[in-house]
Design an enzyme around this catalytic site. Structure first.
Site, PDB file in Angstrom:
ATOM      1  N   ASP A 152       0.900  -1.145   0.000  1.00 55.94           N
ATOM      2  CA  ASP A 152       0.000   0.000   0.000  1.00 55.94           C
ATOM      3  C   ASP A 152       0.941   1.197   0.000  1.00 55.94           C
ATOM      4  OD1 ASP A 152      -1.364   2.285   0.844  1.00 55.94           O
ATOM      5  OD2 ASP A 152      -2.865   1.104   1.902  1.00 55.94           O
ATOM      6  N   HIS A 153       0.991   1.928  -1.108  1.00 61.80           N
ATOM      7  CA  HIS A 153       2.071   2.914  -1.232  1.00 61.80           C
ATOM      8  C   HIS A 153       1.967   4.032  -0.186  1.00 61.80           C
ATOM      9  CE1 HIS A 153      -0.770   5.328  -3.649  1.00 61.80           C
ATOM     10  NE2 HIS A 153       0.019   6.349  -3.446  1.00 61.80           N
ATOM     11  N   HIS A 206      -5.728   2.808   1.765  1.00 60.34           N
ATOM     12  CA  HIS A 206      -5.025   4.005   2.249  1.00 60.34           C
ATOM     13  C   HIS A 206      -5.683   4.593   3.503  1.00 60.34           C
ATOM     14  CE1 HIS A 206      -3.234   3.400  -1.531  1.00 60.34           C
ATOM     15  NE2 HIS A 206      -3.914   4.245  -2.268  1.00 60.34           N
TER      16      HIS A 206
END
Ligand code: BG6
Length: 512
Positions: free
Chosen positions: A201-202, A264
């Site tokens: 999950d960036h 996010h």
């Protein structure tokens, strides 16, 4: 570099005085002709090479169905890099970096592709010294994830028995609901052990997201007030000014809840709400995040109407430019009800947060890009100043700005200069840009480095992914029965219903 210099650097690294460089290895990217490779993965690897954080014995092998030679692949990646780096690409760095880029055209459904890949990787071990270490990066269409994993497993490529490591990286979405996420995790665990799996999950690679932990756990002053005694409510906002652009087909399947909230937003919520971990390592951190997910009260199907809002943008104006509505976007159905905006009221049922609502929202085509967490504290119990003097006074709010203008601000009451005792709210502001000279690395740079170093701390564990789905499952089910998304004009802060979600509780959304 002279041999003595290399030996010296190795000594400094062993002593922990220089940052570590990963072991040699090869990264295989499935779906390599896609956007992510050119826009994010290769620029991040190039930056690592430029900063001497990539070993010389490193290779990337791209796989997808498009026919391309190694050189065509390299040229394509070079174009992507030029675009990302606004032309500032060093010829020397590119020359040595690009020698490690390779391409294999192949159908990821066919077993032959994996036999070819296996031979190619063996060859690279000999020619480039990649030492049998493999990373398999799944950046293809999510529907192919189970097949790729199965083929890798059948080809024996998930095994680590000859000394080299084998790691699997999965881009989100991890499934499209609780059941499919469980299946996907089950399919993967047939061939790979949990410690070989890196779910990306960036957001967790963003410096300012990590800074939530630094702020909370390296300062003595915040933790004592970080609870229901002092906090009135929390707001988490992930707003984007962009629309869905060319990703209409993907977005029609996903929607904002799956695309942004499940991953996010829930991750940011976990970092904001969790208990202090014993250490900053993978297990300690992830244990605490999972406890938060377990404590979030799922919105039951009956409550969806009151506690969840979905919206979709119509045409409107953003930054002075007229933009089309979601239904007019490419590859979007003219009667689509897919949500481009979500707002939820969540409650975290534990000792620390009982009764404190977490209002979260995520949307496209908002007036600006802004990701932030705001902690709103209770009003002072009593002010000795007269009513008219305190009209401009609001409760204290601590805002952590994740992006842009990364920083932290605290809203406090202060006396307005002059006679009398008028008090008003003002902001105390910390801007990272001016506090630190170094520029923050891109999220992918950090995550790819951690991946190569074998550090899963900033990656998602299976139970986290499933925990987040469990919370959202009833909302998705409720919405699938009632097909309407509220409308909002592009360039506004979402539908009126989102305002009412807080209005019912006598609160309002912050304007980032
Ligand atoms: C991605 C979503 O995960 O995050 C996109 O798929 C979104 O829809 C993007 O635009 C936002 O990321 P960032 O880093 O720009 O906040």
């Amino acid at each position: 570099m002279a041999e003595t210099q290399v030996v010296r650097q190795n000594v400094l690294r062993d002593e922990g005085r220089l940052p570590p460089v990963p072991e040699p290895g090869a990264m295989v990217i499935f779906g390599a002709s896609g956007d992510l490779t050119a826009r994010k993965l290769i620029p991040a690897l190039y930056d690592l090479a430029e900063g001497r954080r990539l070993p010389m014995e490193f290779a990337v092998v791209g796989i997808s169905r498009t026919e391309m030679s190694h050189d065509e692949f390299r040229n394509r990646l070079r174009d992507g890099l030029e675009e990302q780096r606004a032309g500032s690409v060093s010829e020397d760095v590119w020359e040595s970096f690009s020698k490690g880029l390779f391409y294999l055209p192949g159908d990821s459904k066919k077993p032959e592709t994996y036999e070819e890949l296996k031979d190619f990787l063996k060859k690279l071990d000999g020619e480039r010294g990649t030492s049998g270490n493999r990373i398999f990066y799944l950046s293809s269409s999510p529907s192919l994830f189970p097949t790729i994993v199965e083929r890798l497993g059948e080809a024996g490529m998930s095994r680590e028995d000859d000394g080299g490591y084998s790691r699997l990286v999965i881009e989100k979405p991890f499934g499209r609901d609780l059941e499919s996420a469980r299946h996907l995790n089950g399919d993967i665990l047939r061939y790979f052990r949990e410690k070989q799996i890196y779910r990306i999950d960036h957001y967790l690679g963003k410096e300012t997201v990590q800074n939530i932990l630094a702020l909370r756990f390296s300062n003595g002053i915040f933790e004592p007030v970080w609870n229901q005694h002092y906090v009135d409510h929390v707001q988490i906002t992930v707003a984007e000014d962009i629309g869905v652009g060319t990703r209409g087909a993907f977005y029609e399947e996903a929607g904002a809840l799956r695309d942004i909230v499940q991953n996010h937003v829930m991750q940011v919520l976990c970092l904001t709400a969790m208990e202090p971990p014993v250490a900053f390592d993978a297990d300690s951190l992830r244990e605490e995040k999972v406890k938060v997910l377990k404590a979030v009260r799922p919105i039951s199907e009956d409550e969806v109407g009151e506690a969840a809002v979905r919206g979709q943008y119509d045409g409107g104006w953003v930054f002075g430019e007229e933009v089309r509505g979601y239904r007019e976007e490419k590859d979007v159905a003219a009667d689509s009800e897919t949500e481009t905006y979500v707002a939820l009221k969540l409650l975290v049922d534990n000792w620390r947060w009982a009764g404190v609502p977490f209002y979260v929202r995520a949307g496209k085509r908002m007036p600006k890009k802004a990701t932030e967490i705001s902690i709103q504290f209770h009003k002072t119990p009593h002010t000795p100043f007269s009513g008219p003097d305190t009209e401009g006074l609001e409760p204290n709010v601590l805002v952590i700005r994740v992006q842009p203008e990364e920083g932290v601000s605290l809203k406090i009451g202060a006396k307005v200069p002059g006679s009398g005792f008028e008090v008003r709210s003002v902001n105390m502001d910390l801007l990272y840009g001016s506090a630190f000279m170094e520029e923050a690395p891109d999220a992918y740079q950090r995550l790819l480095l951690d991946l190569m170093l074998g550090d899963p701390t900033l990656f998602i564990r299976a139970d986290e992914a499933e925990g987040a789905w469990s919370i959202l499952q009833p909302v998705m089910e409720g919405w699938s029965k009632d097909g309407h998304a509220a409308r909002y004009p592009a360039g506004t802060w979402g539908p009126d219903e989102a305002g009412e979600l807080l209005g019912h509780d006598g609160r309002e959304w912050r304007r980032p």
